[in-house]
Design a protein around this motif. Sequence first.
Motif, PDB file in Angstrom:
ATOM      1  N   ASP A  69      -2.063   1.784  10.778  1.00 58.96           N
ATOM      2  CA  ASP A  69      -2.873   2.913  10.286  1.00 58.96           C
ATOM      3  C   ASP A  69      -4.248   2.390   9.894  1.00 58.96           C
ATOM      4  OD1 ASP A  69      -4.055   5.016   8.995  1.00 58.96           O
ATOM      5  OD2 ASP A  69      -2.397   5.398   7.604  1.00 58.96           O
ATOM      6  N   LEU A  70      -5.251   2.693  10.719  1.00 53.18           N
ATOM      7  CA  LEU A  70      -6.595   2.170  10.456  1.00 53.18           C
ATOM      8  C   LEU A  70      -7.549   3.249   9.948  1.00 53.18           C
ATOM      9  CD1 LEU A  70      -5.231  -0.048  12.318  1.00 53.18           C
ATOM     10  CD2 LEU A  70      -7.529  -0.692  12.937  1.00 53.18           C
ATOM     11  N   ARG A  71      -6.984   4.331   9.394  1.00 52.07           N
ATOM     12  CA  ARG A  71      -7.842   5.406   8.864  1.00 52.07           C
ATOM     13  C   ARG A  71      -8.395   5.038   7.486  1.00 52.07           C
ATOM     14  NH1 ARG A  71      -3.617  10.128   9.015  1.00 52.07           N
ATOM     15  NH2 ARG A  71      -2.391   8.362   8.254  1.00 52.07           N
ATOM     16  N   TRP A  72      -9.525   5.694   7.118  1.00 47.20           N
ATOM     17  CA  TRP A  72     -10.132   5.457   5.796  1.00 47.20           C
ATOM     18  C   TRP A  72      -9.450   6.300   4.720  1.00 47.20           C
ATOM     19  CZ3 TRP A  72     -15.540   7.192   7.882  1.00 47.20           C
ATOM     20  CH2 TRP A  72     -15.970   6.275   8.861  1.00 47.20           C
ATOM     21  N   ALA A  73      -9.475   7.626   4.937  1.00 45.21           N
ATOM     22  CA  ALA A  73      -9.043   8.566   3.897  1.00 45.21           C
ATOM     23  C   ALA A  73      -7.547   8.442   3.638  1.00 45.21           C
ATOM     24  CB  ALA A  73      -9.387   9.993   4.329  1.00 45.21           C
ATOM     25  N   PRO A  74      -7.094   8.698   2.446  1.00 43.26           N
ATOM     26  CA  PRO A  74      -7.862   9.213   1.300  1.00 43.26           C
ATOM     27  C   PRO A  74      -8.326   8.081   0.359  1.00 43.26           C
ATOM     28  CG  PRO A  74      -5.538   9.321   0.806  1.00 43.26           C
ATOM     29  CD  PRO A  74      -5.648   8.679   2.173  1.00 43.26           C
ATOM     30  N   ASP A  75      -8.376   6.864   0.867  1.00 44.49           N
ATOM     31  CA  ASP A  75      -8.511   5.718  -0.048  1.00 44.49           C
ATOM     32  C   ASP A  75      -9.960   5.337  -0.338  1.00 44.49           C
ATOM     33  OD1 ASP A  75      -5.688   5.292  -0.481  1.00 44.49           O
ATOM     34  OD2 ASP A  75      -5.660   4.917   1.676  1.00 44.49           O
ATOM     35  N   ILE A  76     -10.692   6.285  -0.823  1.00 45.57           N
ATOM     36  CA  ILE A  76     -12.112   6.078  -1.161  1.00 45.57           C
ATOM     37  C   ILE A  76     -12.199   5.264  -2.468  1.00 45.57           C
ATOM     38  CG2 ILE A  76     -12.368   8.259  -2.435  1.00 45.57           C
ATOM     39  CD1 ILE A  76     -15.113   8.520  -0.833  1.00 45.57           C
ATOM     40  N   ALA A  77     -13.212   4.402  -2.565  1.00 49.15           N
ATOM     41  CA  ALA A  77     -13.295   3.441  -3.683  1.00 49.15           C
ATOM     42  C   ALA A  77     -14.257   3.877  -4.780  1.00 49.15           C
ATOM     43  CB  ALA A  77     -13.739   2.083  -3.146  1.00 49.15           C
ATOM     44  N   ASP A  78     -14.128   3.221  -5.924  1.00 51.01           N
ATOM     45  CA  ASP A  78     -15.127   3.309  -6.997  1.00 51.01           C
ATOM     46  C   ASP A  78     -16.017   2.083  -6.892  1.00 51.01           C
ATOM     47  OD1 ASP A  78     -14.172   5.621  -8.614  1.00 51.01           O
ATOM     48  OD2 ASP A  78     -12.363   4.377  -8.742  1.00 51.01           O
ATOM     49  N   GLU A  79     -17.249   2.170  -7.434  1.00 45.39           N
ATOM     50  CA  GLU A  79     -18.154   1.012  -7.442  1.00 45.39           C
ATOM     51  C   GLU A  79     -18.295   0.486  -8.862  1.00 45.39           C
ATOM     52  OE1 GLU A  79     -21.877   1.411  -5.354  1.00 45.39           O
ATOM     53  OE2 GLU A  79     -20.942   2.714  -3.840  1.00 45.39           O
ATOM     54  N   LEU A  80     -18.119  -0.807  -9.020  1.00 40.57           N
ATOM     55  CA  LEU A  80     -18.203  -1.420 -10.350  1.00 40.57           C
ATOM     56  C   LEU A  80     -19.583  -1.219 -10.981  1.00 40.57           C
ATOM     57  CD1 LEU A  80     -16.845  -3.027 -12.550  1.00 40.57           C
ATOM     58  CD2 LEU A  80     -17.249  -5.115 -11.261  1.00 40.57           C
ATOM     59  N   ASP A  81     -20.582  -1.182 -10.142  1.00 43.10           N
ATOM     60  CA  ASP A  81     -21.961  -0.948 -10.573  1.00 43.10           C
ATOM     61  C   ASP A  81     -22.106   0.311 -11.431  1.00 43.10           C
ATOM     62  OD1 ASP A  81     -24.685   0.586  -9.302  1.00 43.10           O
ATOM     63  OD2 ASP A  81     -24.929  -1.454 -10.085  1.00 43.10           O
ATOM     64  N   GLN A  82     -21.203   1.280 -11.193  1.00 45.81           N
ATOM     65  CA  GLN A  82     -21.292   2.561 -11.899  1.00 45.81           C
ATOM     66  C   GLN A  82     -20.328   2.625 -13.086  1.00 45.81           C
ATOM     67  OE1 GLN A  82     -23.459   4.953 -10.671  1.00 45.81           O
ATOM     68  NE2 GLN A  82     -24.022   3.321  -9.243  1.00 45.81           N
ATOM     69  N   MET A  83     -19.680   1.509 -13.398  1.00 45.24           N
ATOM     70  CA  MET A  83     -18.579   1.582 -14.360  1.00 45.24           C
ATOM     71  C   MET A  83     -18.872   0.803 -15.640  1.00 45.24           C
ATOM     72  SD  MET A  83     -15.542   1.051 -11.561  1.00 45.24           S
ATOM     73  CE  MET A  83     -14.166   1.870 -12.277  1.00 45.24           C
ATOM     74  N   THR A  84     -18.084   1.112 -16.667  1.00 51.19           N
ATOM     75  CA  THR A  84     -18.166   0.373 -17.930  1.00 51.19           C
ATOM     76  C   THR A  84     -16.910  -0.481 -18.064  1.00 51.19           C
ATOM     77  OG1 THR A  84     -19.439   2.123 -18.982  1.00 51.19           O
ATOM     78  CG2 THR A  84     -18.251   0.629 -20.452  1.00 51.19           C
ATOM     79  N   VAL A  85     -17.130  -1.774 -18.290  1.00 49.82           N
ATOM     80  CA  VAL A  85     -15.985  -2.670 -18.490  1.00 49.82           C
ATOM     81  C   VAL A  85     -15.858  -2.977 -19.980  1.00 49.82           C
ATOM     82  CG1 VAL A  85     -14.904  -4.884 -17.910  1.00 49.82           C
ATOM     83  CG2 VAL A  85     -16.374  -3.746 -16.224  1.00 49.82           C
ATOM     84  N   GLY A  86     -14.668  -2.757 -20.516  1.00 51.07           N
ATOM     85  CA  GLY A  86     -14.391  -3.080 -21.913  1.00 51.07           C
ATOM     86  C   GLY A  86     -13.716  -4.440 -21.974  1.00 51.07           C
ATOM     87  N   VAL A  87     -14.389  -5.389 -22.584  1.00 43.77           N
ATOM     88  CA  VAL A  87     -13.858  -6.753 -22.649  1.00 43.77           C
ATOM     89  C   VAL A  87     -13.259  -6.979 -24.034  1.00 43.77           C
ATOM     90  CG1 VAL A  87     -14.470  -9.211 -22.545  1.00 43.77           C
ATOM     91  CG2 VAL A  87     -15.465  -7.591 -20.904  1.00 43.77           C
TER      92      VAL A  87
END
Length: 331
Positions: free
Chosen positions: A131-149
């Motif tokens: 299965d070489l399809r993309w959907a529905p597995d769209i990603a998030d970008e870390l650049d847009q996220m907040t990491v709590g350390v």
Amino acid sequence: MKIIAYGMRDDEMPYLKQWSKDNGIEVKAIPDLLDDSTVDQAKGYDGAVVYQQKPYTASVLDKLASFGIKSLSLRNVGVDNIDADAIKRNGIKVTNVPAYSPNAIAELTATQLMRLLRKTNTFDRKIAHGDLRWAPDIADELDQMTVGVIATGRIGRKAINIYRGFGAKIVAYDIYHNPELEKEGIYVDTLDELYAQADVISLHSPATKENEHMLDDDAFSKMKDGVFILNPARGALIDTDALIRALDSGKVAGAALDVYENEVGIFNTDFGSFDAIPDERLKNLIKRENVLVTPHIAFYTKTAAKNMTQFALTSNVNLITKGTDESEVKF
Ligand code: COI
């Protein structure tokens, strides 16, 4: 001076031999771990260098002390498997290696986060079935996220640098504030504040009695929906049943676990097949596409193996000759 080194792996041996040659000190290396059946082998030595995840029990520590061995040097950082009362009662001095390679841990943690965000596990599994399809597995970008350390010691700070390289916003929680990070204003006052803001939670705290199951049902309920959890620190920090519930409900979108609360005797063992792994909860986690389990390998780099071996040997010599070392652990 004579030192015995327990639990020596093949990959550590070249570093031990080099250190022994450079320092002109005899080191007896044995693969066995330090327990009741092997402690007698320490008779006649001045100090012991050790690494193991199973407990250093009172009976073993009492025996070491009865042989006159009061210098014990761990090749790792965690001291949660040592019987502290027996250490104090026997006047044994202990060192650890607090900074064998913070980078090693931080790099694997960040690697796994990127794998979770880009769903590489899902794509690997899909591709294996043609299965070489993309959907529905769209990603998030870390650049847009907040990491709590959580915990900003050496490893937490390395992880922060890597996350920042990807453009993430950082919030951090620690009882001790690092002066540089403090200036940047990244600390929140409570874990609840961190839970409320973080899209990703990166755990870098040692295990203590106080923080056992820090991430439990209550903590997960305070987090954002779809949070990602990273634990390269200690299994006891997470209530595994609560994590499974949070994964089932979708509260947690993915988790990378290099540690597991019942890992001792399971991780770093070959069971021959997946079915033979003797832990149903662990298998439940491994089977999930959005959970990445690794068997406590974050530390396992050449740099770390060299530093763990050689720093511990040097600390052991300092304990034997000077009665102290900069890496002495206070119990
Ligand atoms: C530690 O240094 O305490 C670790 O967790 C790594 C260990 C498996 C060698």
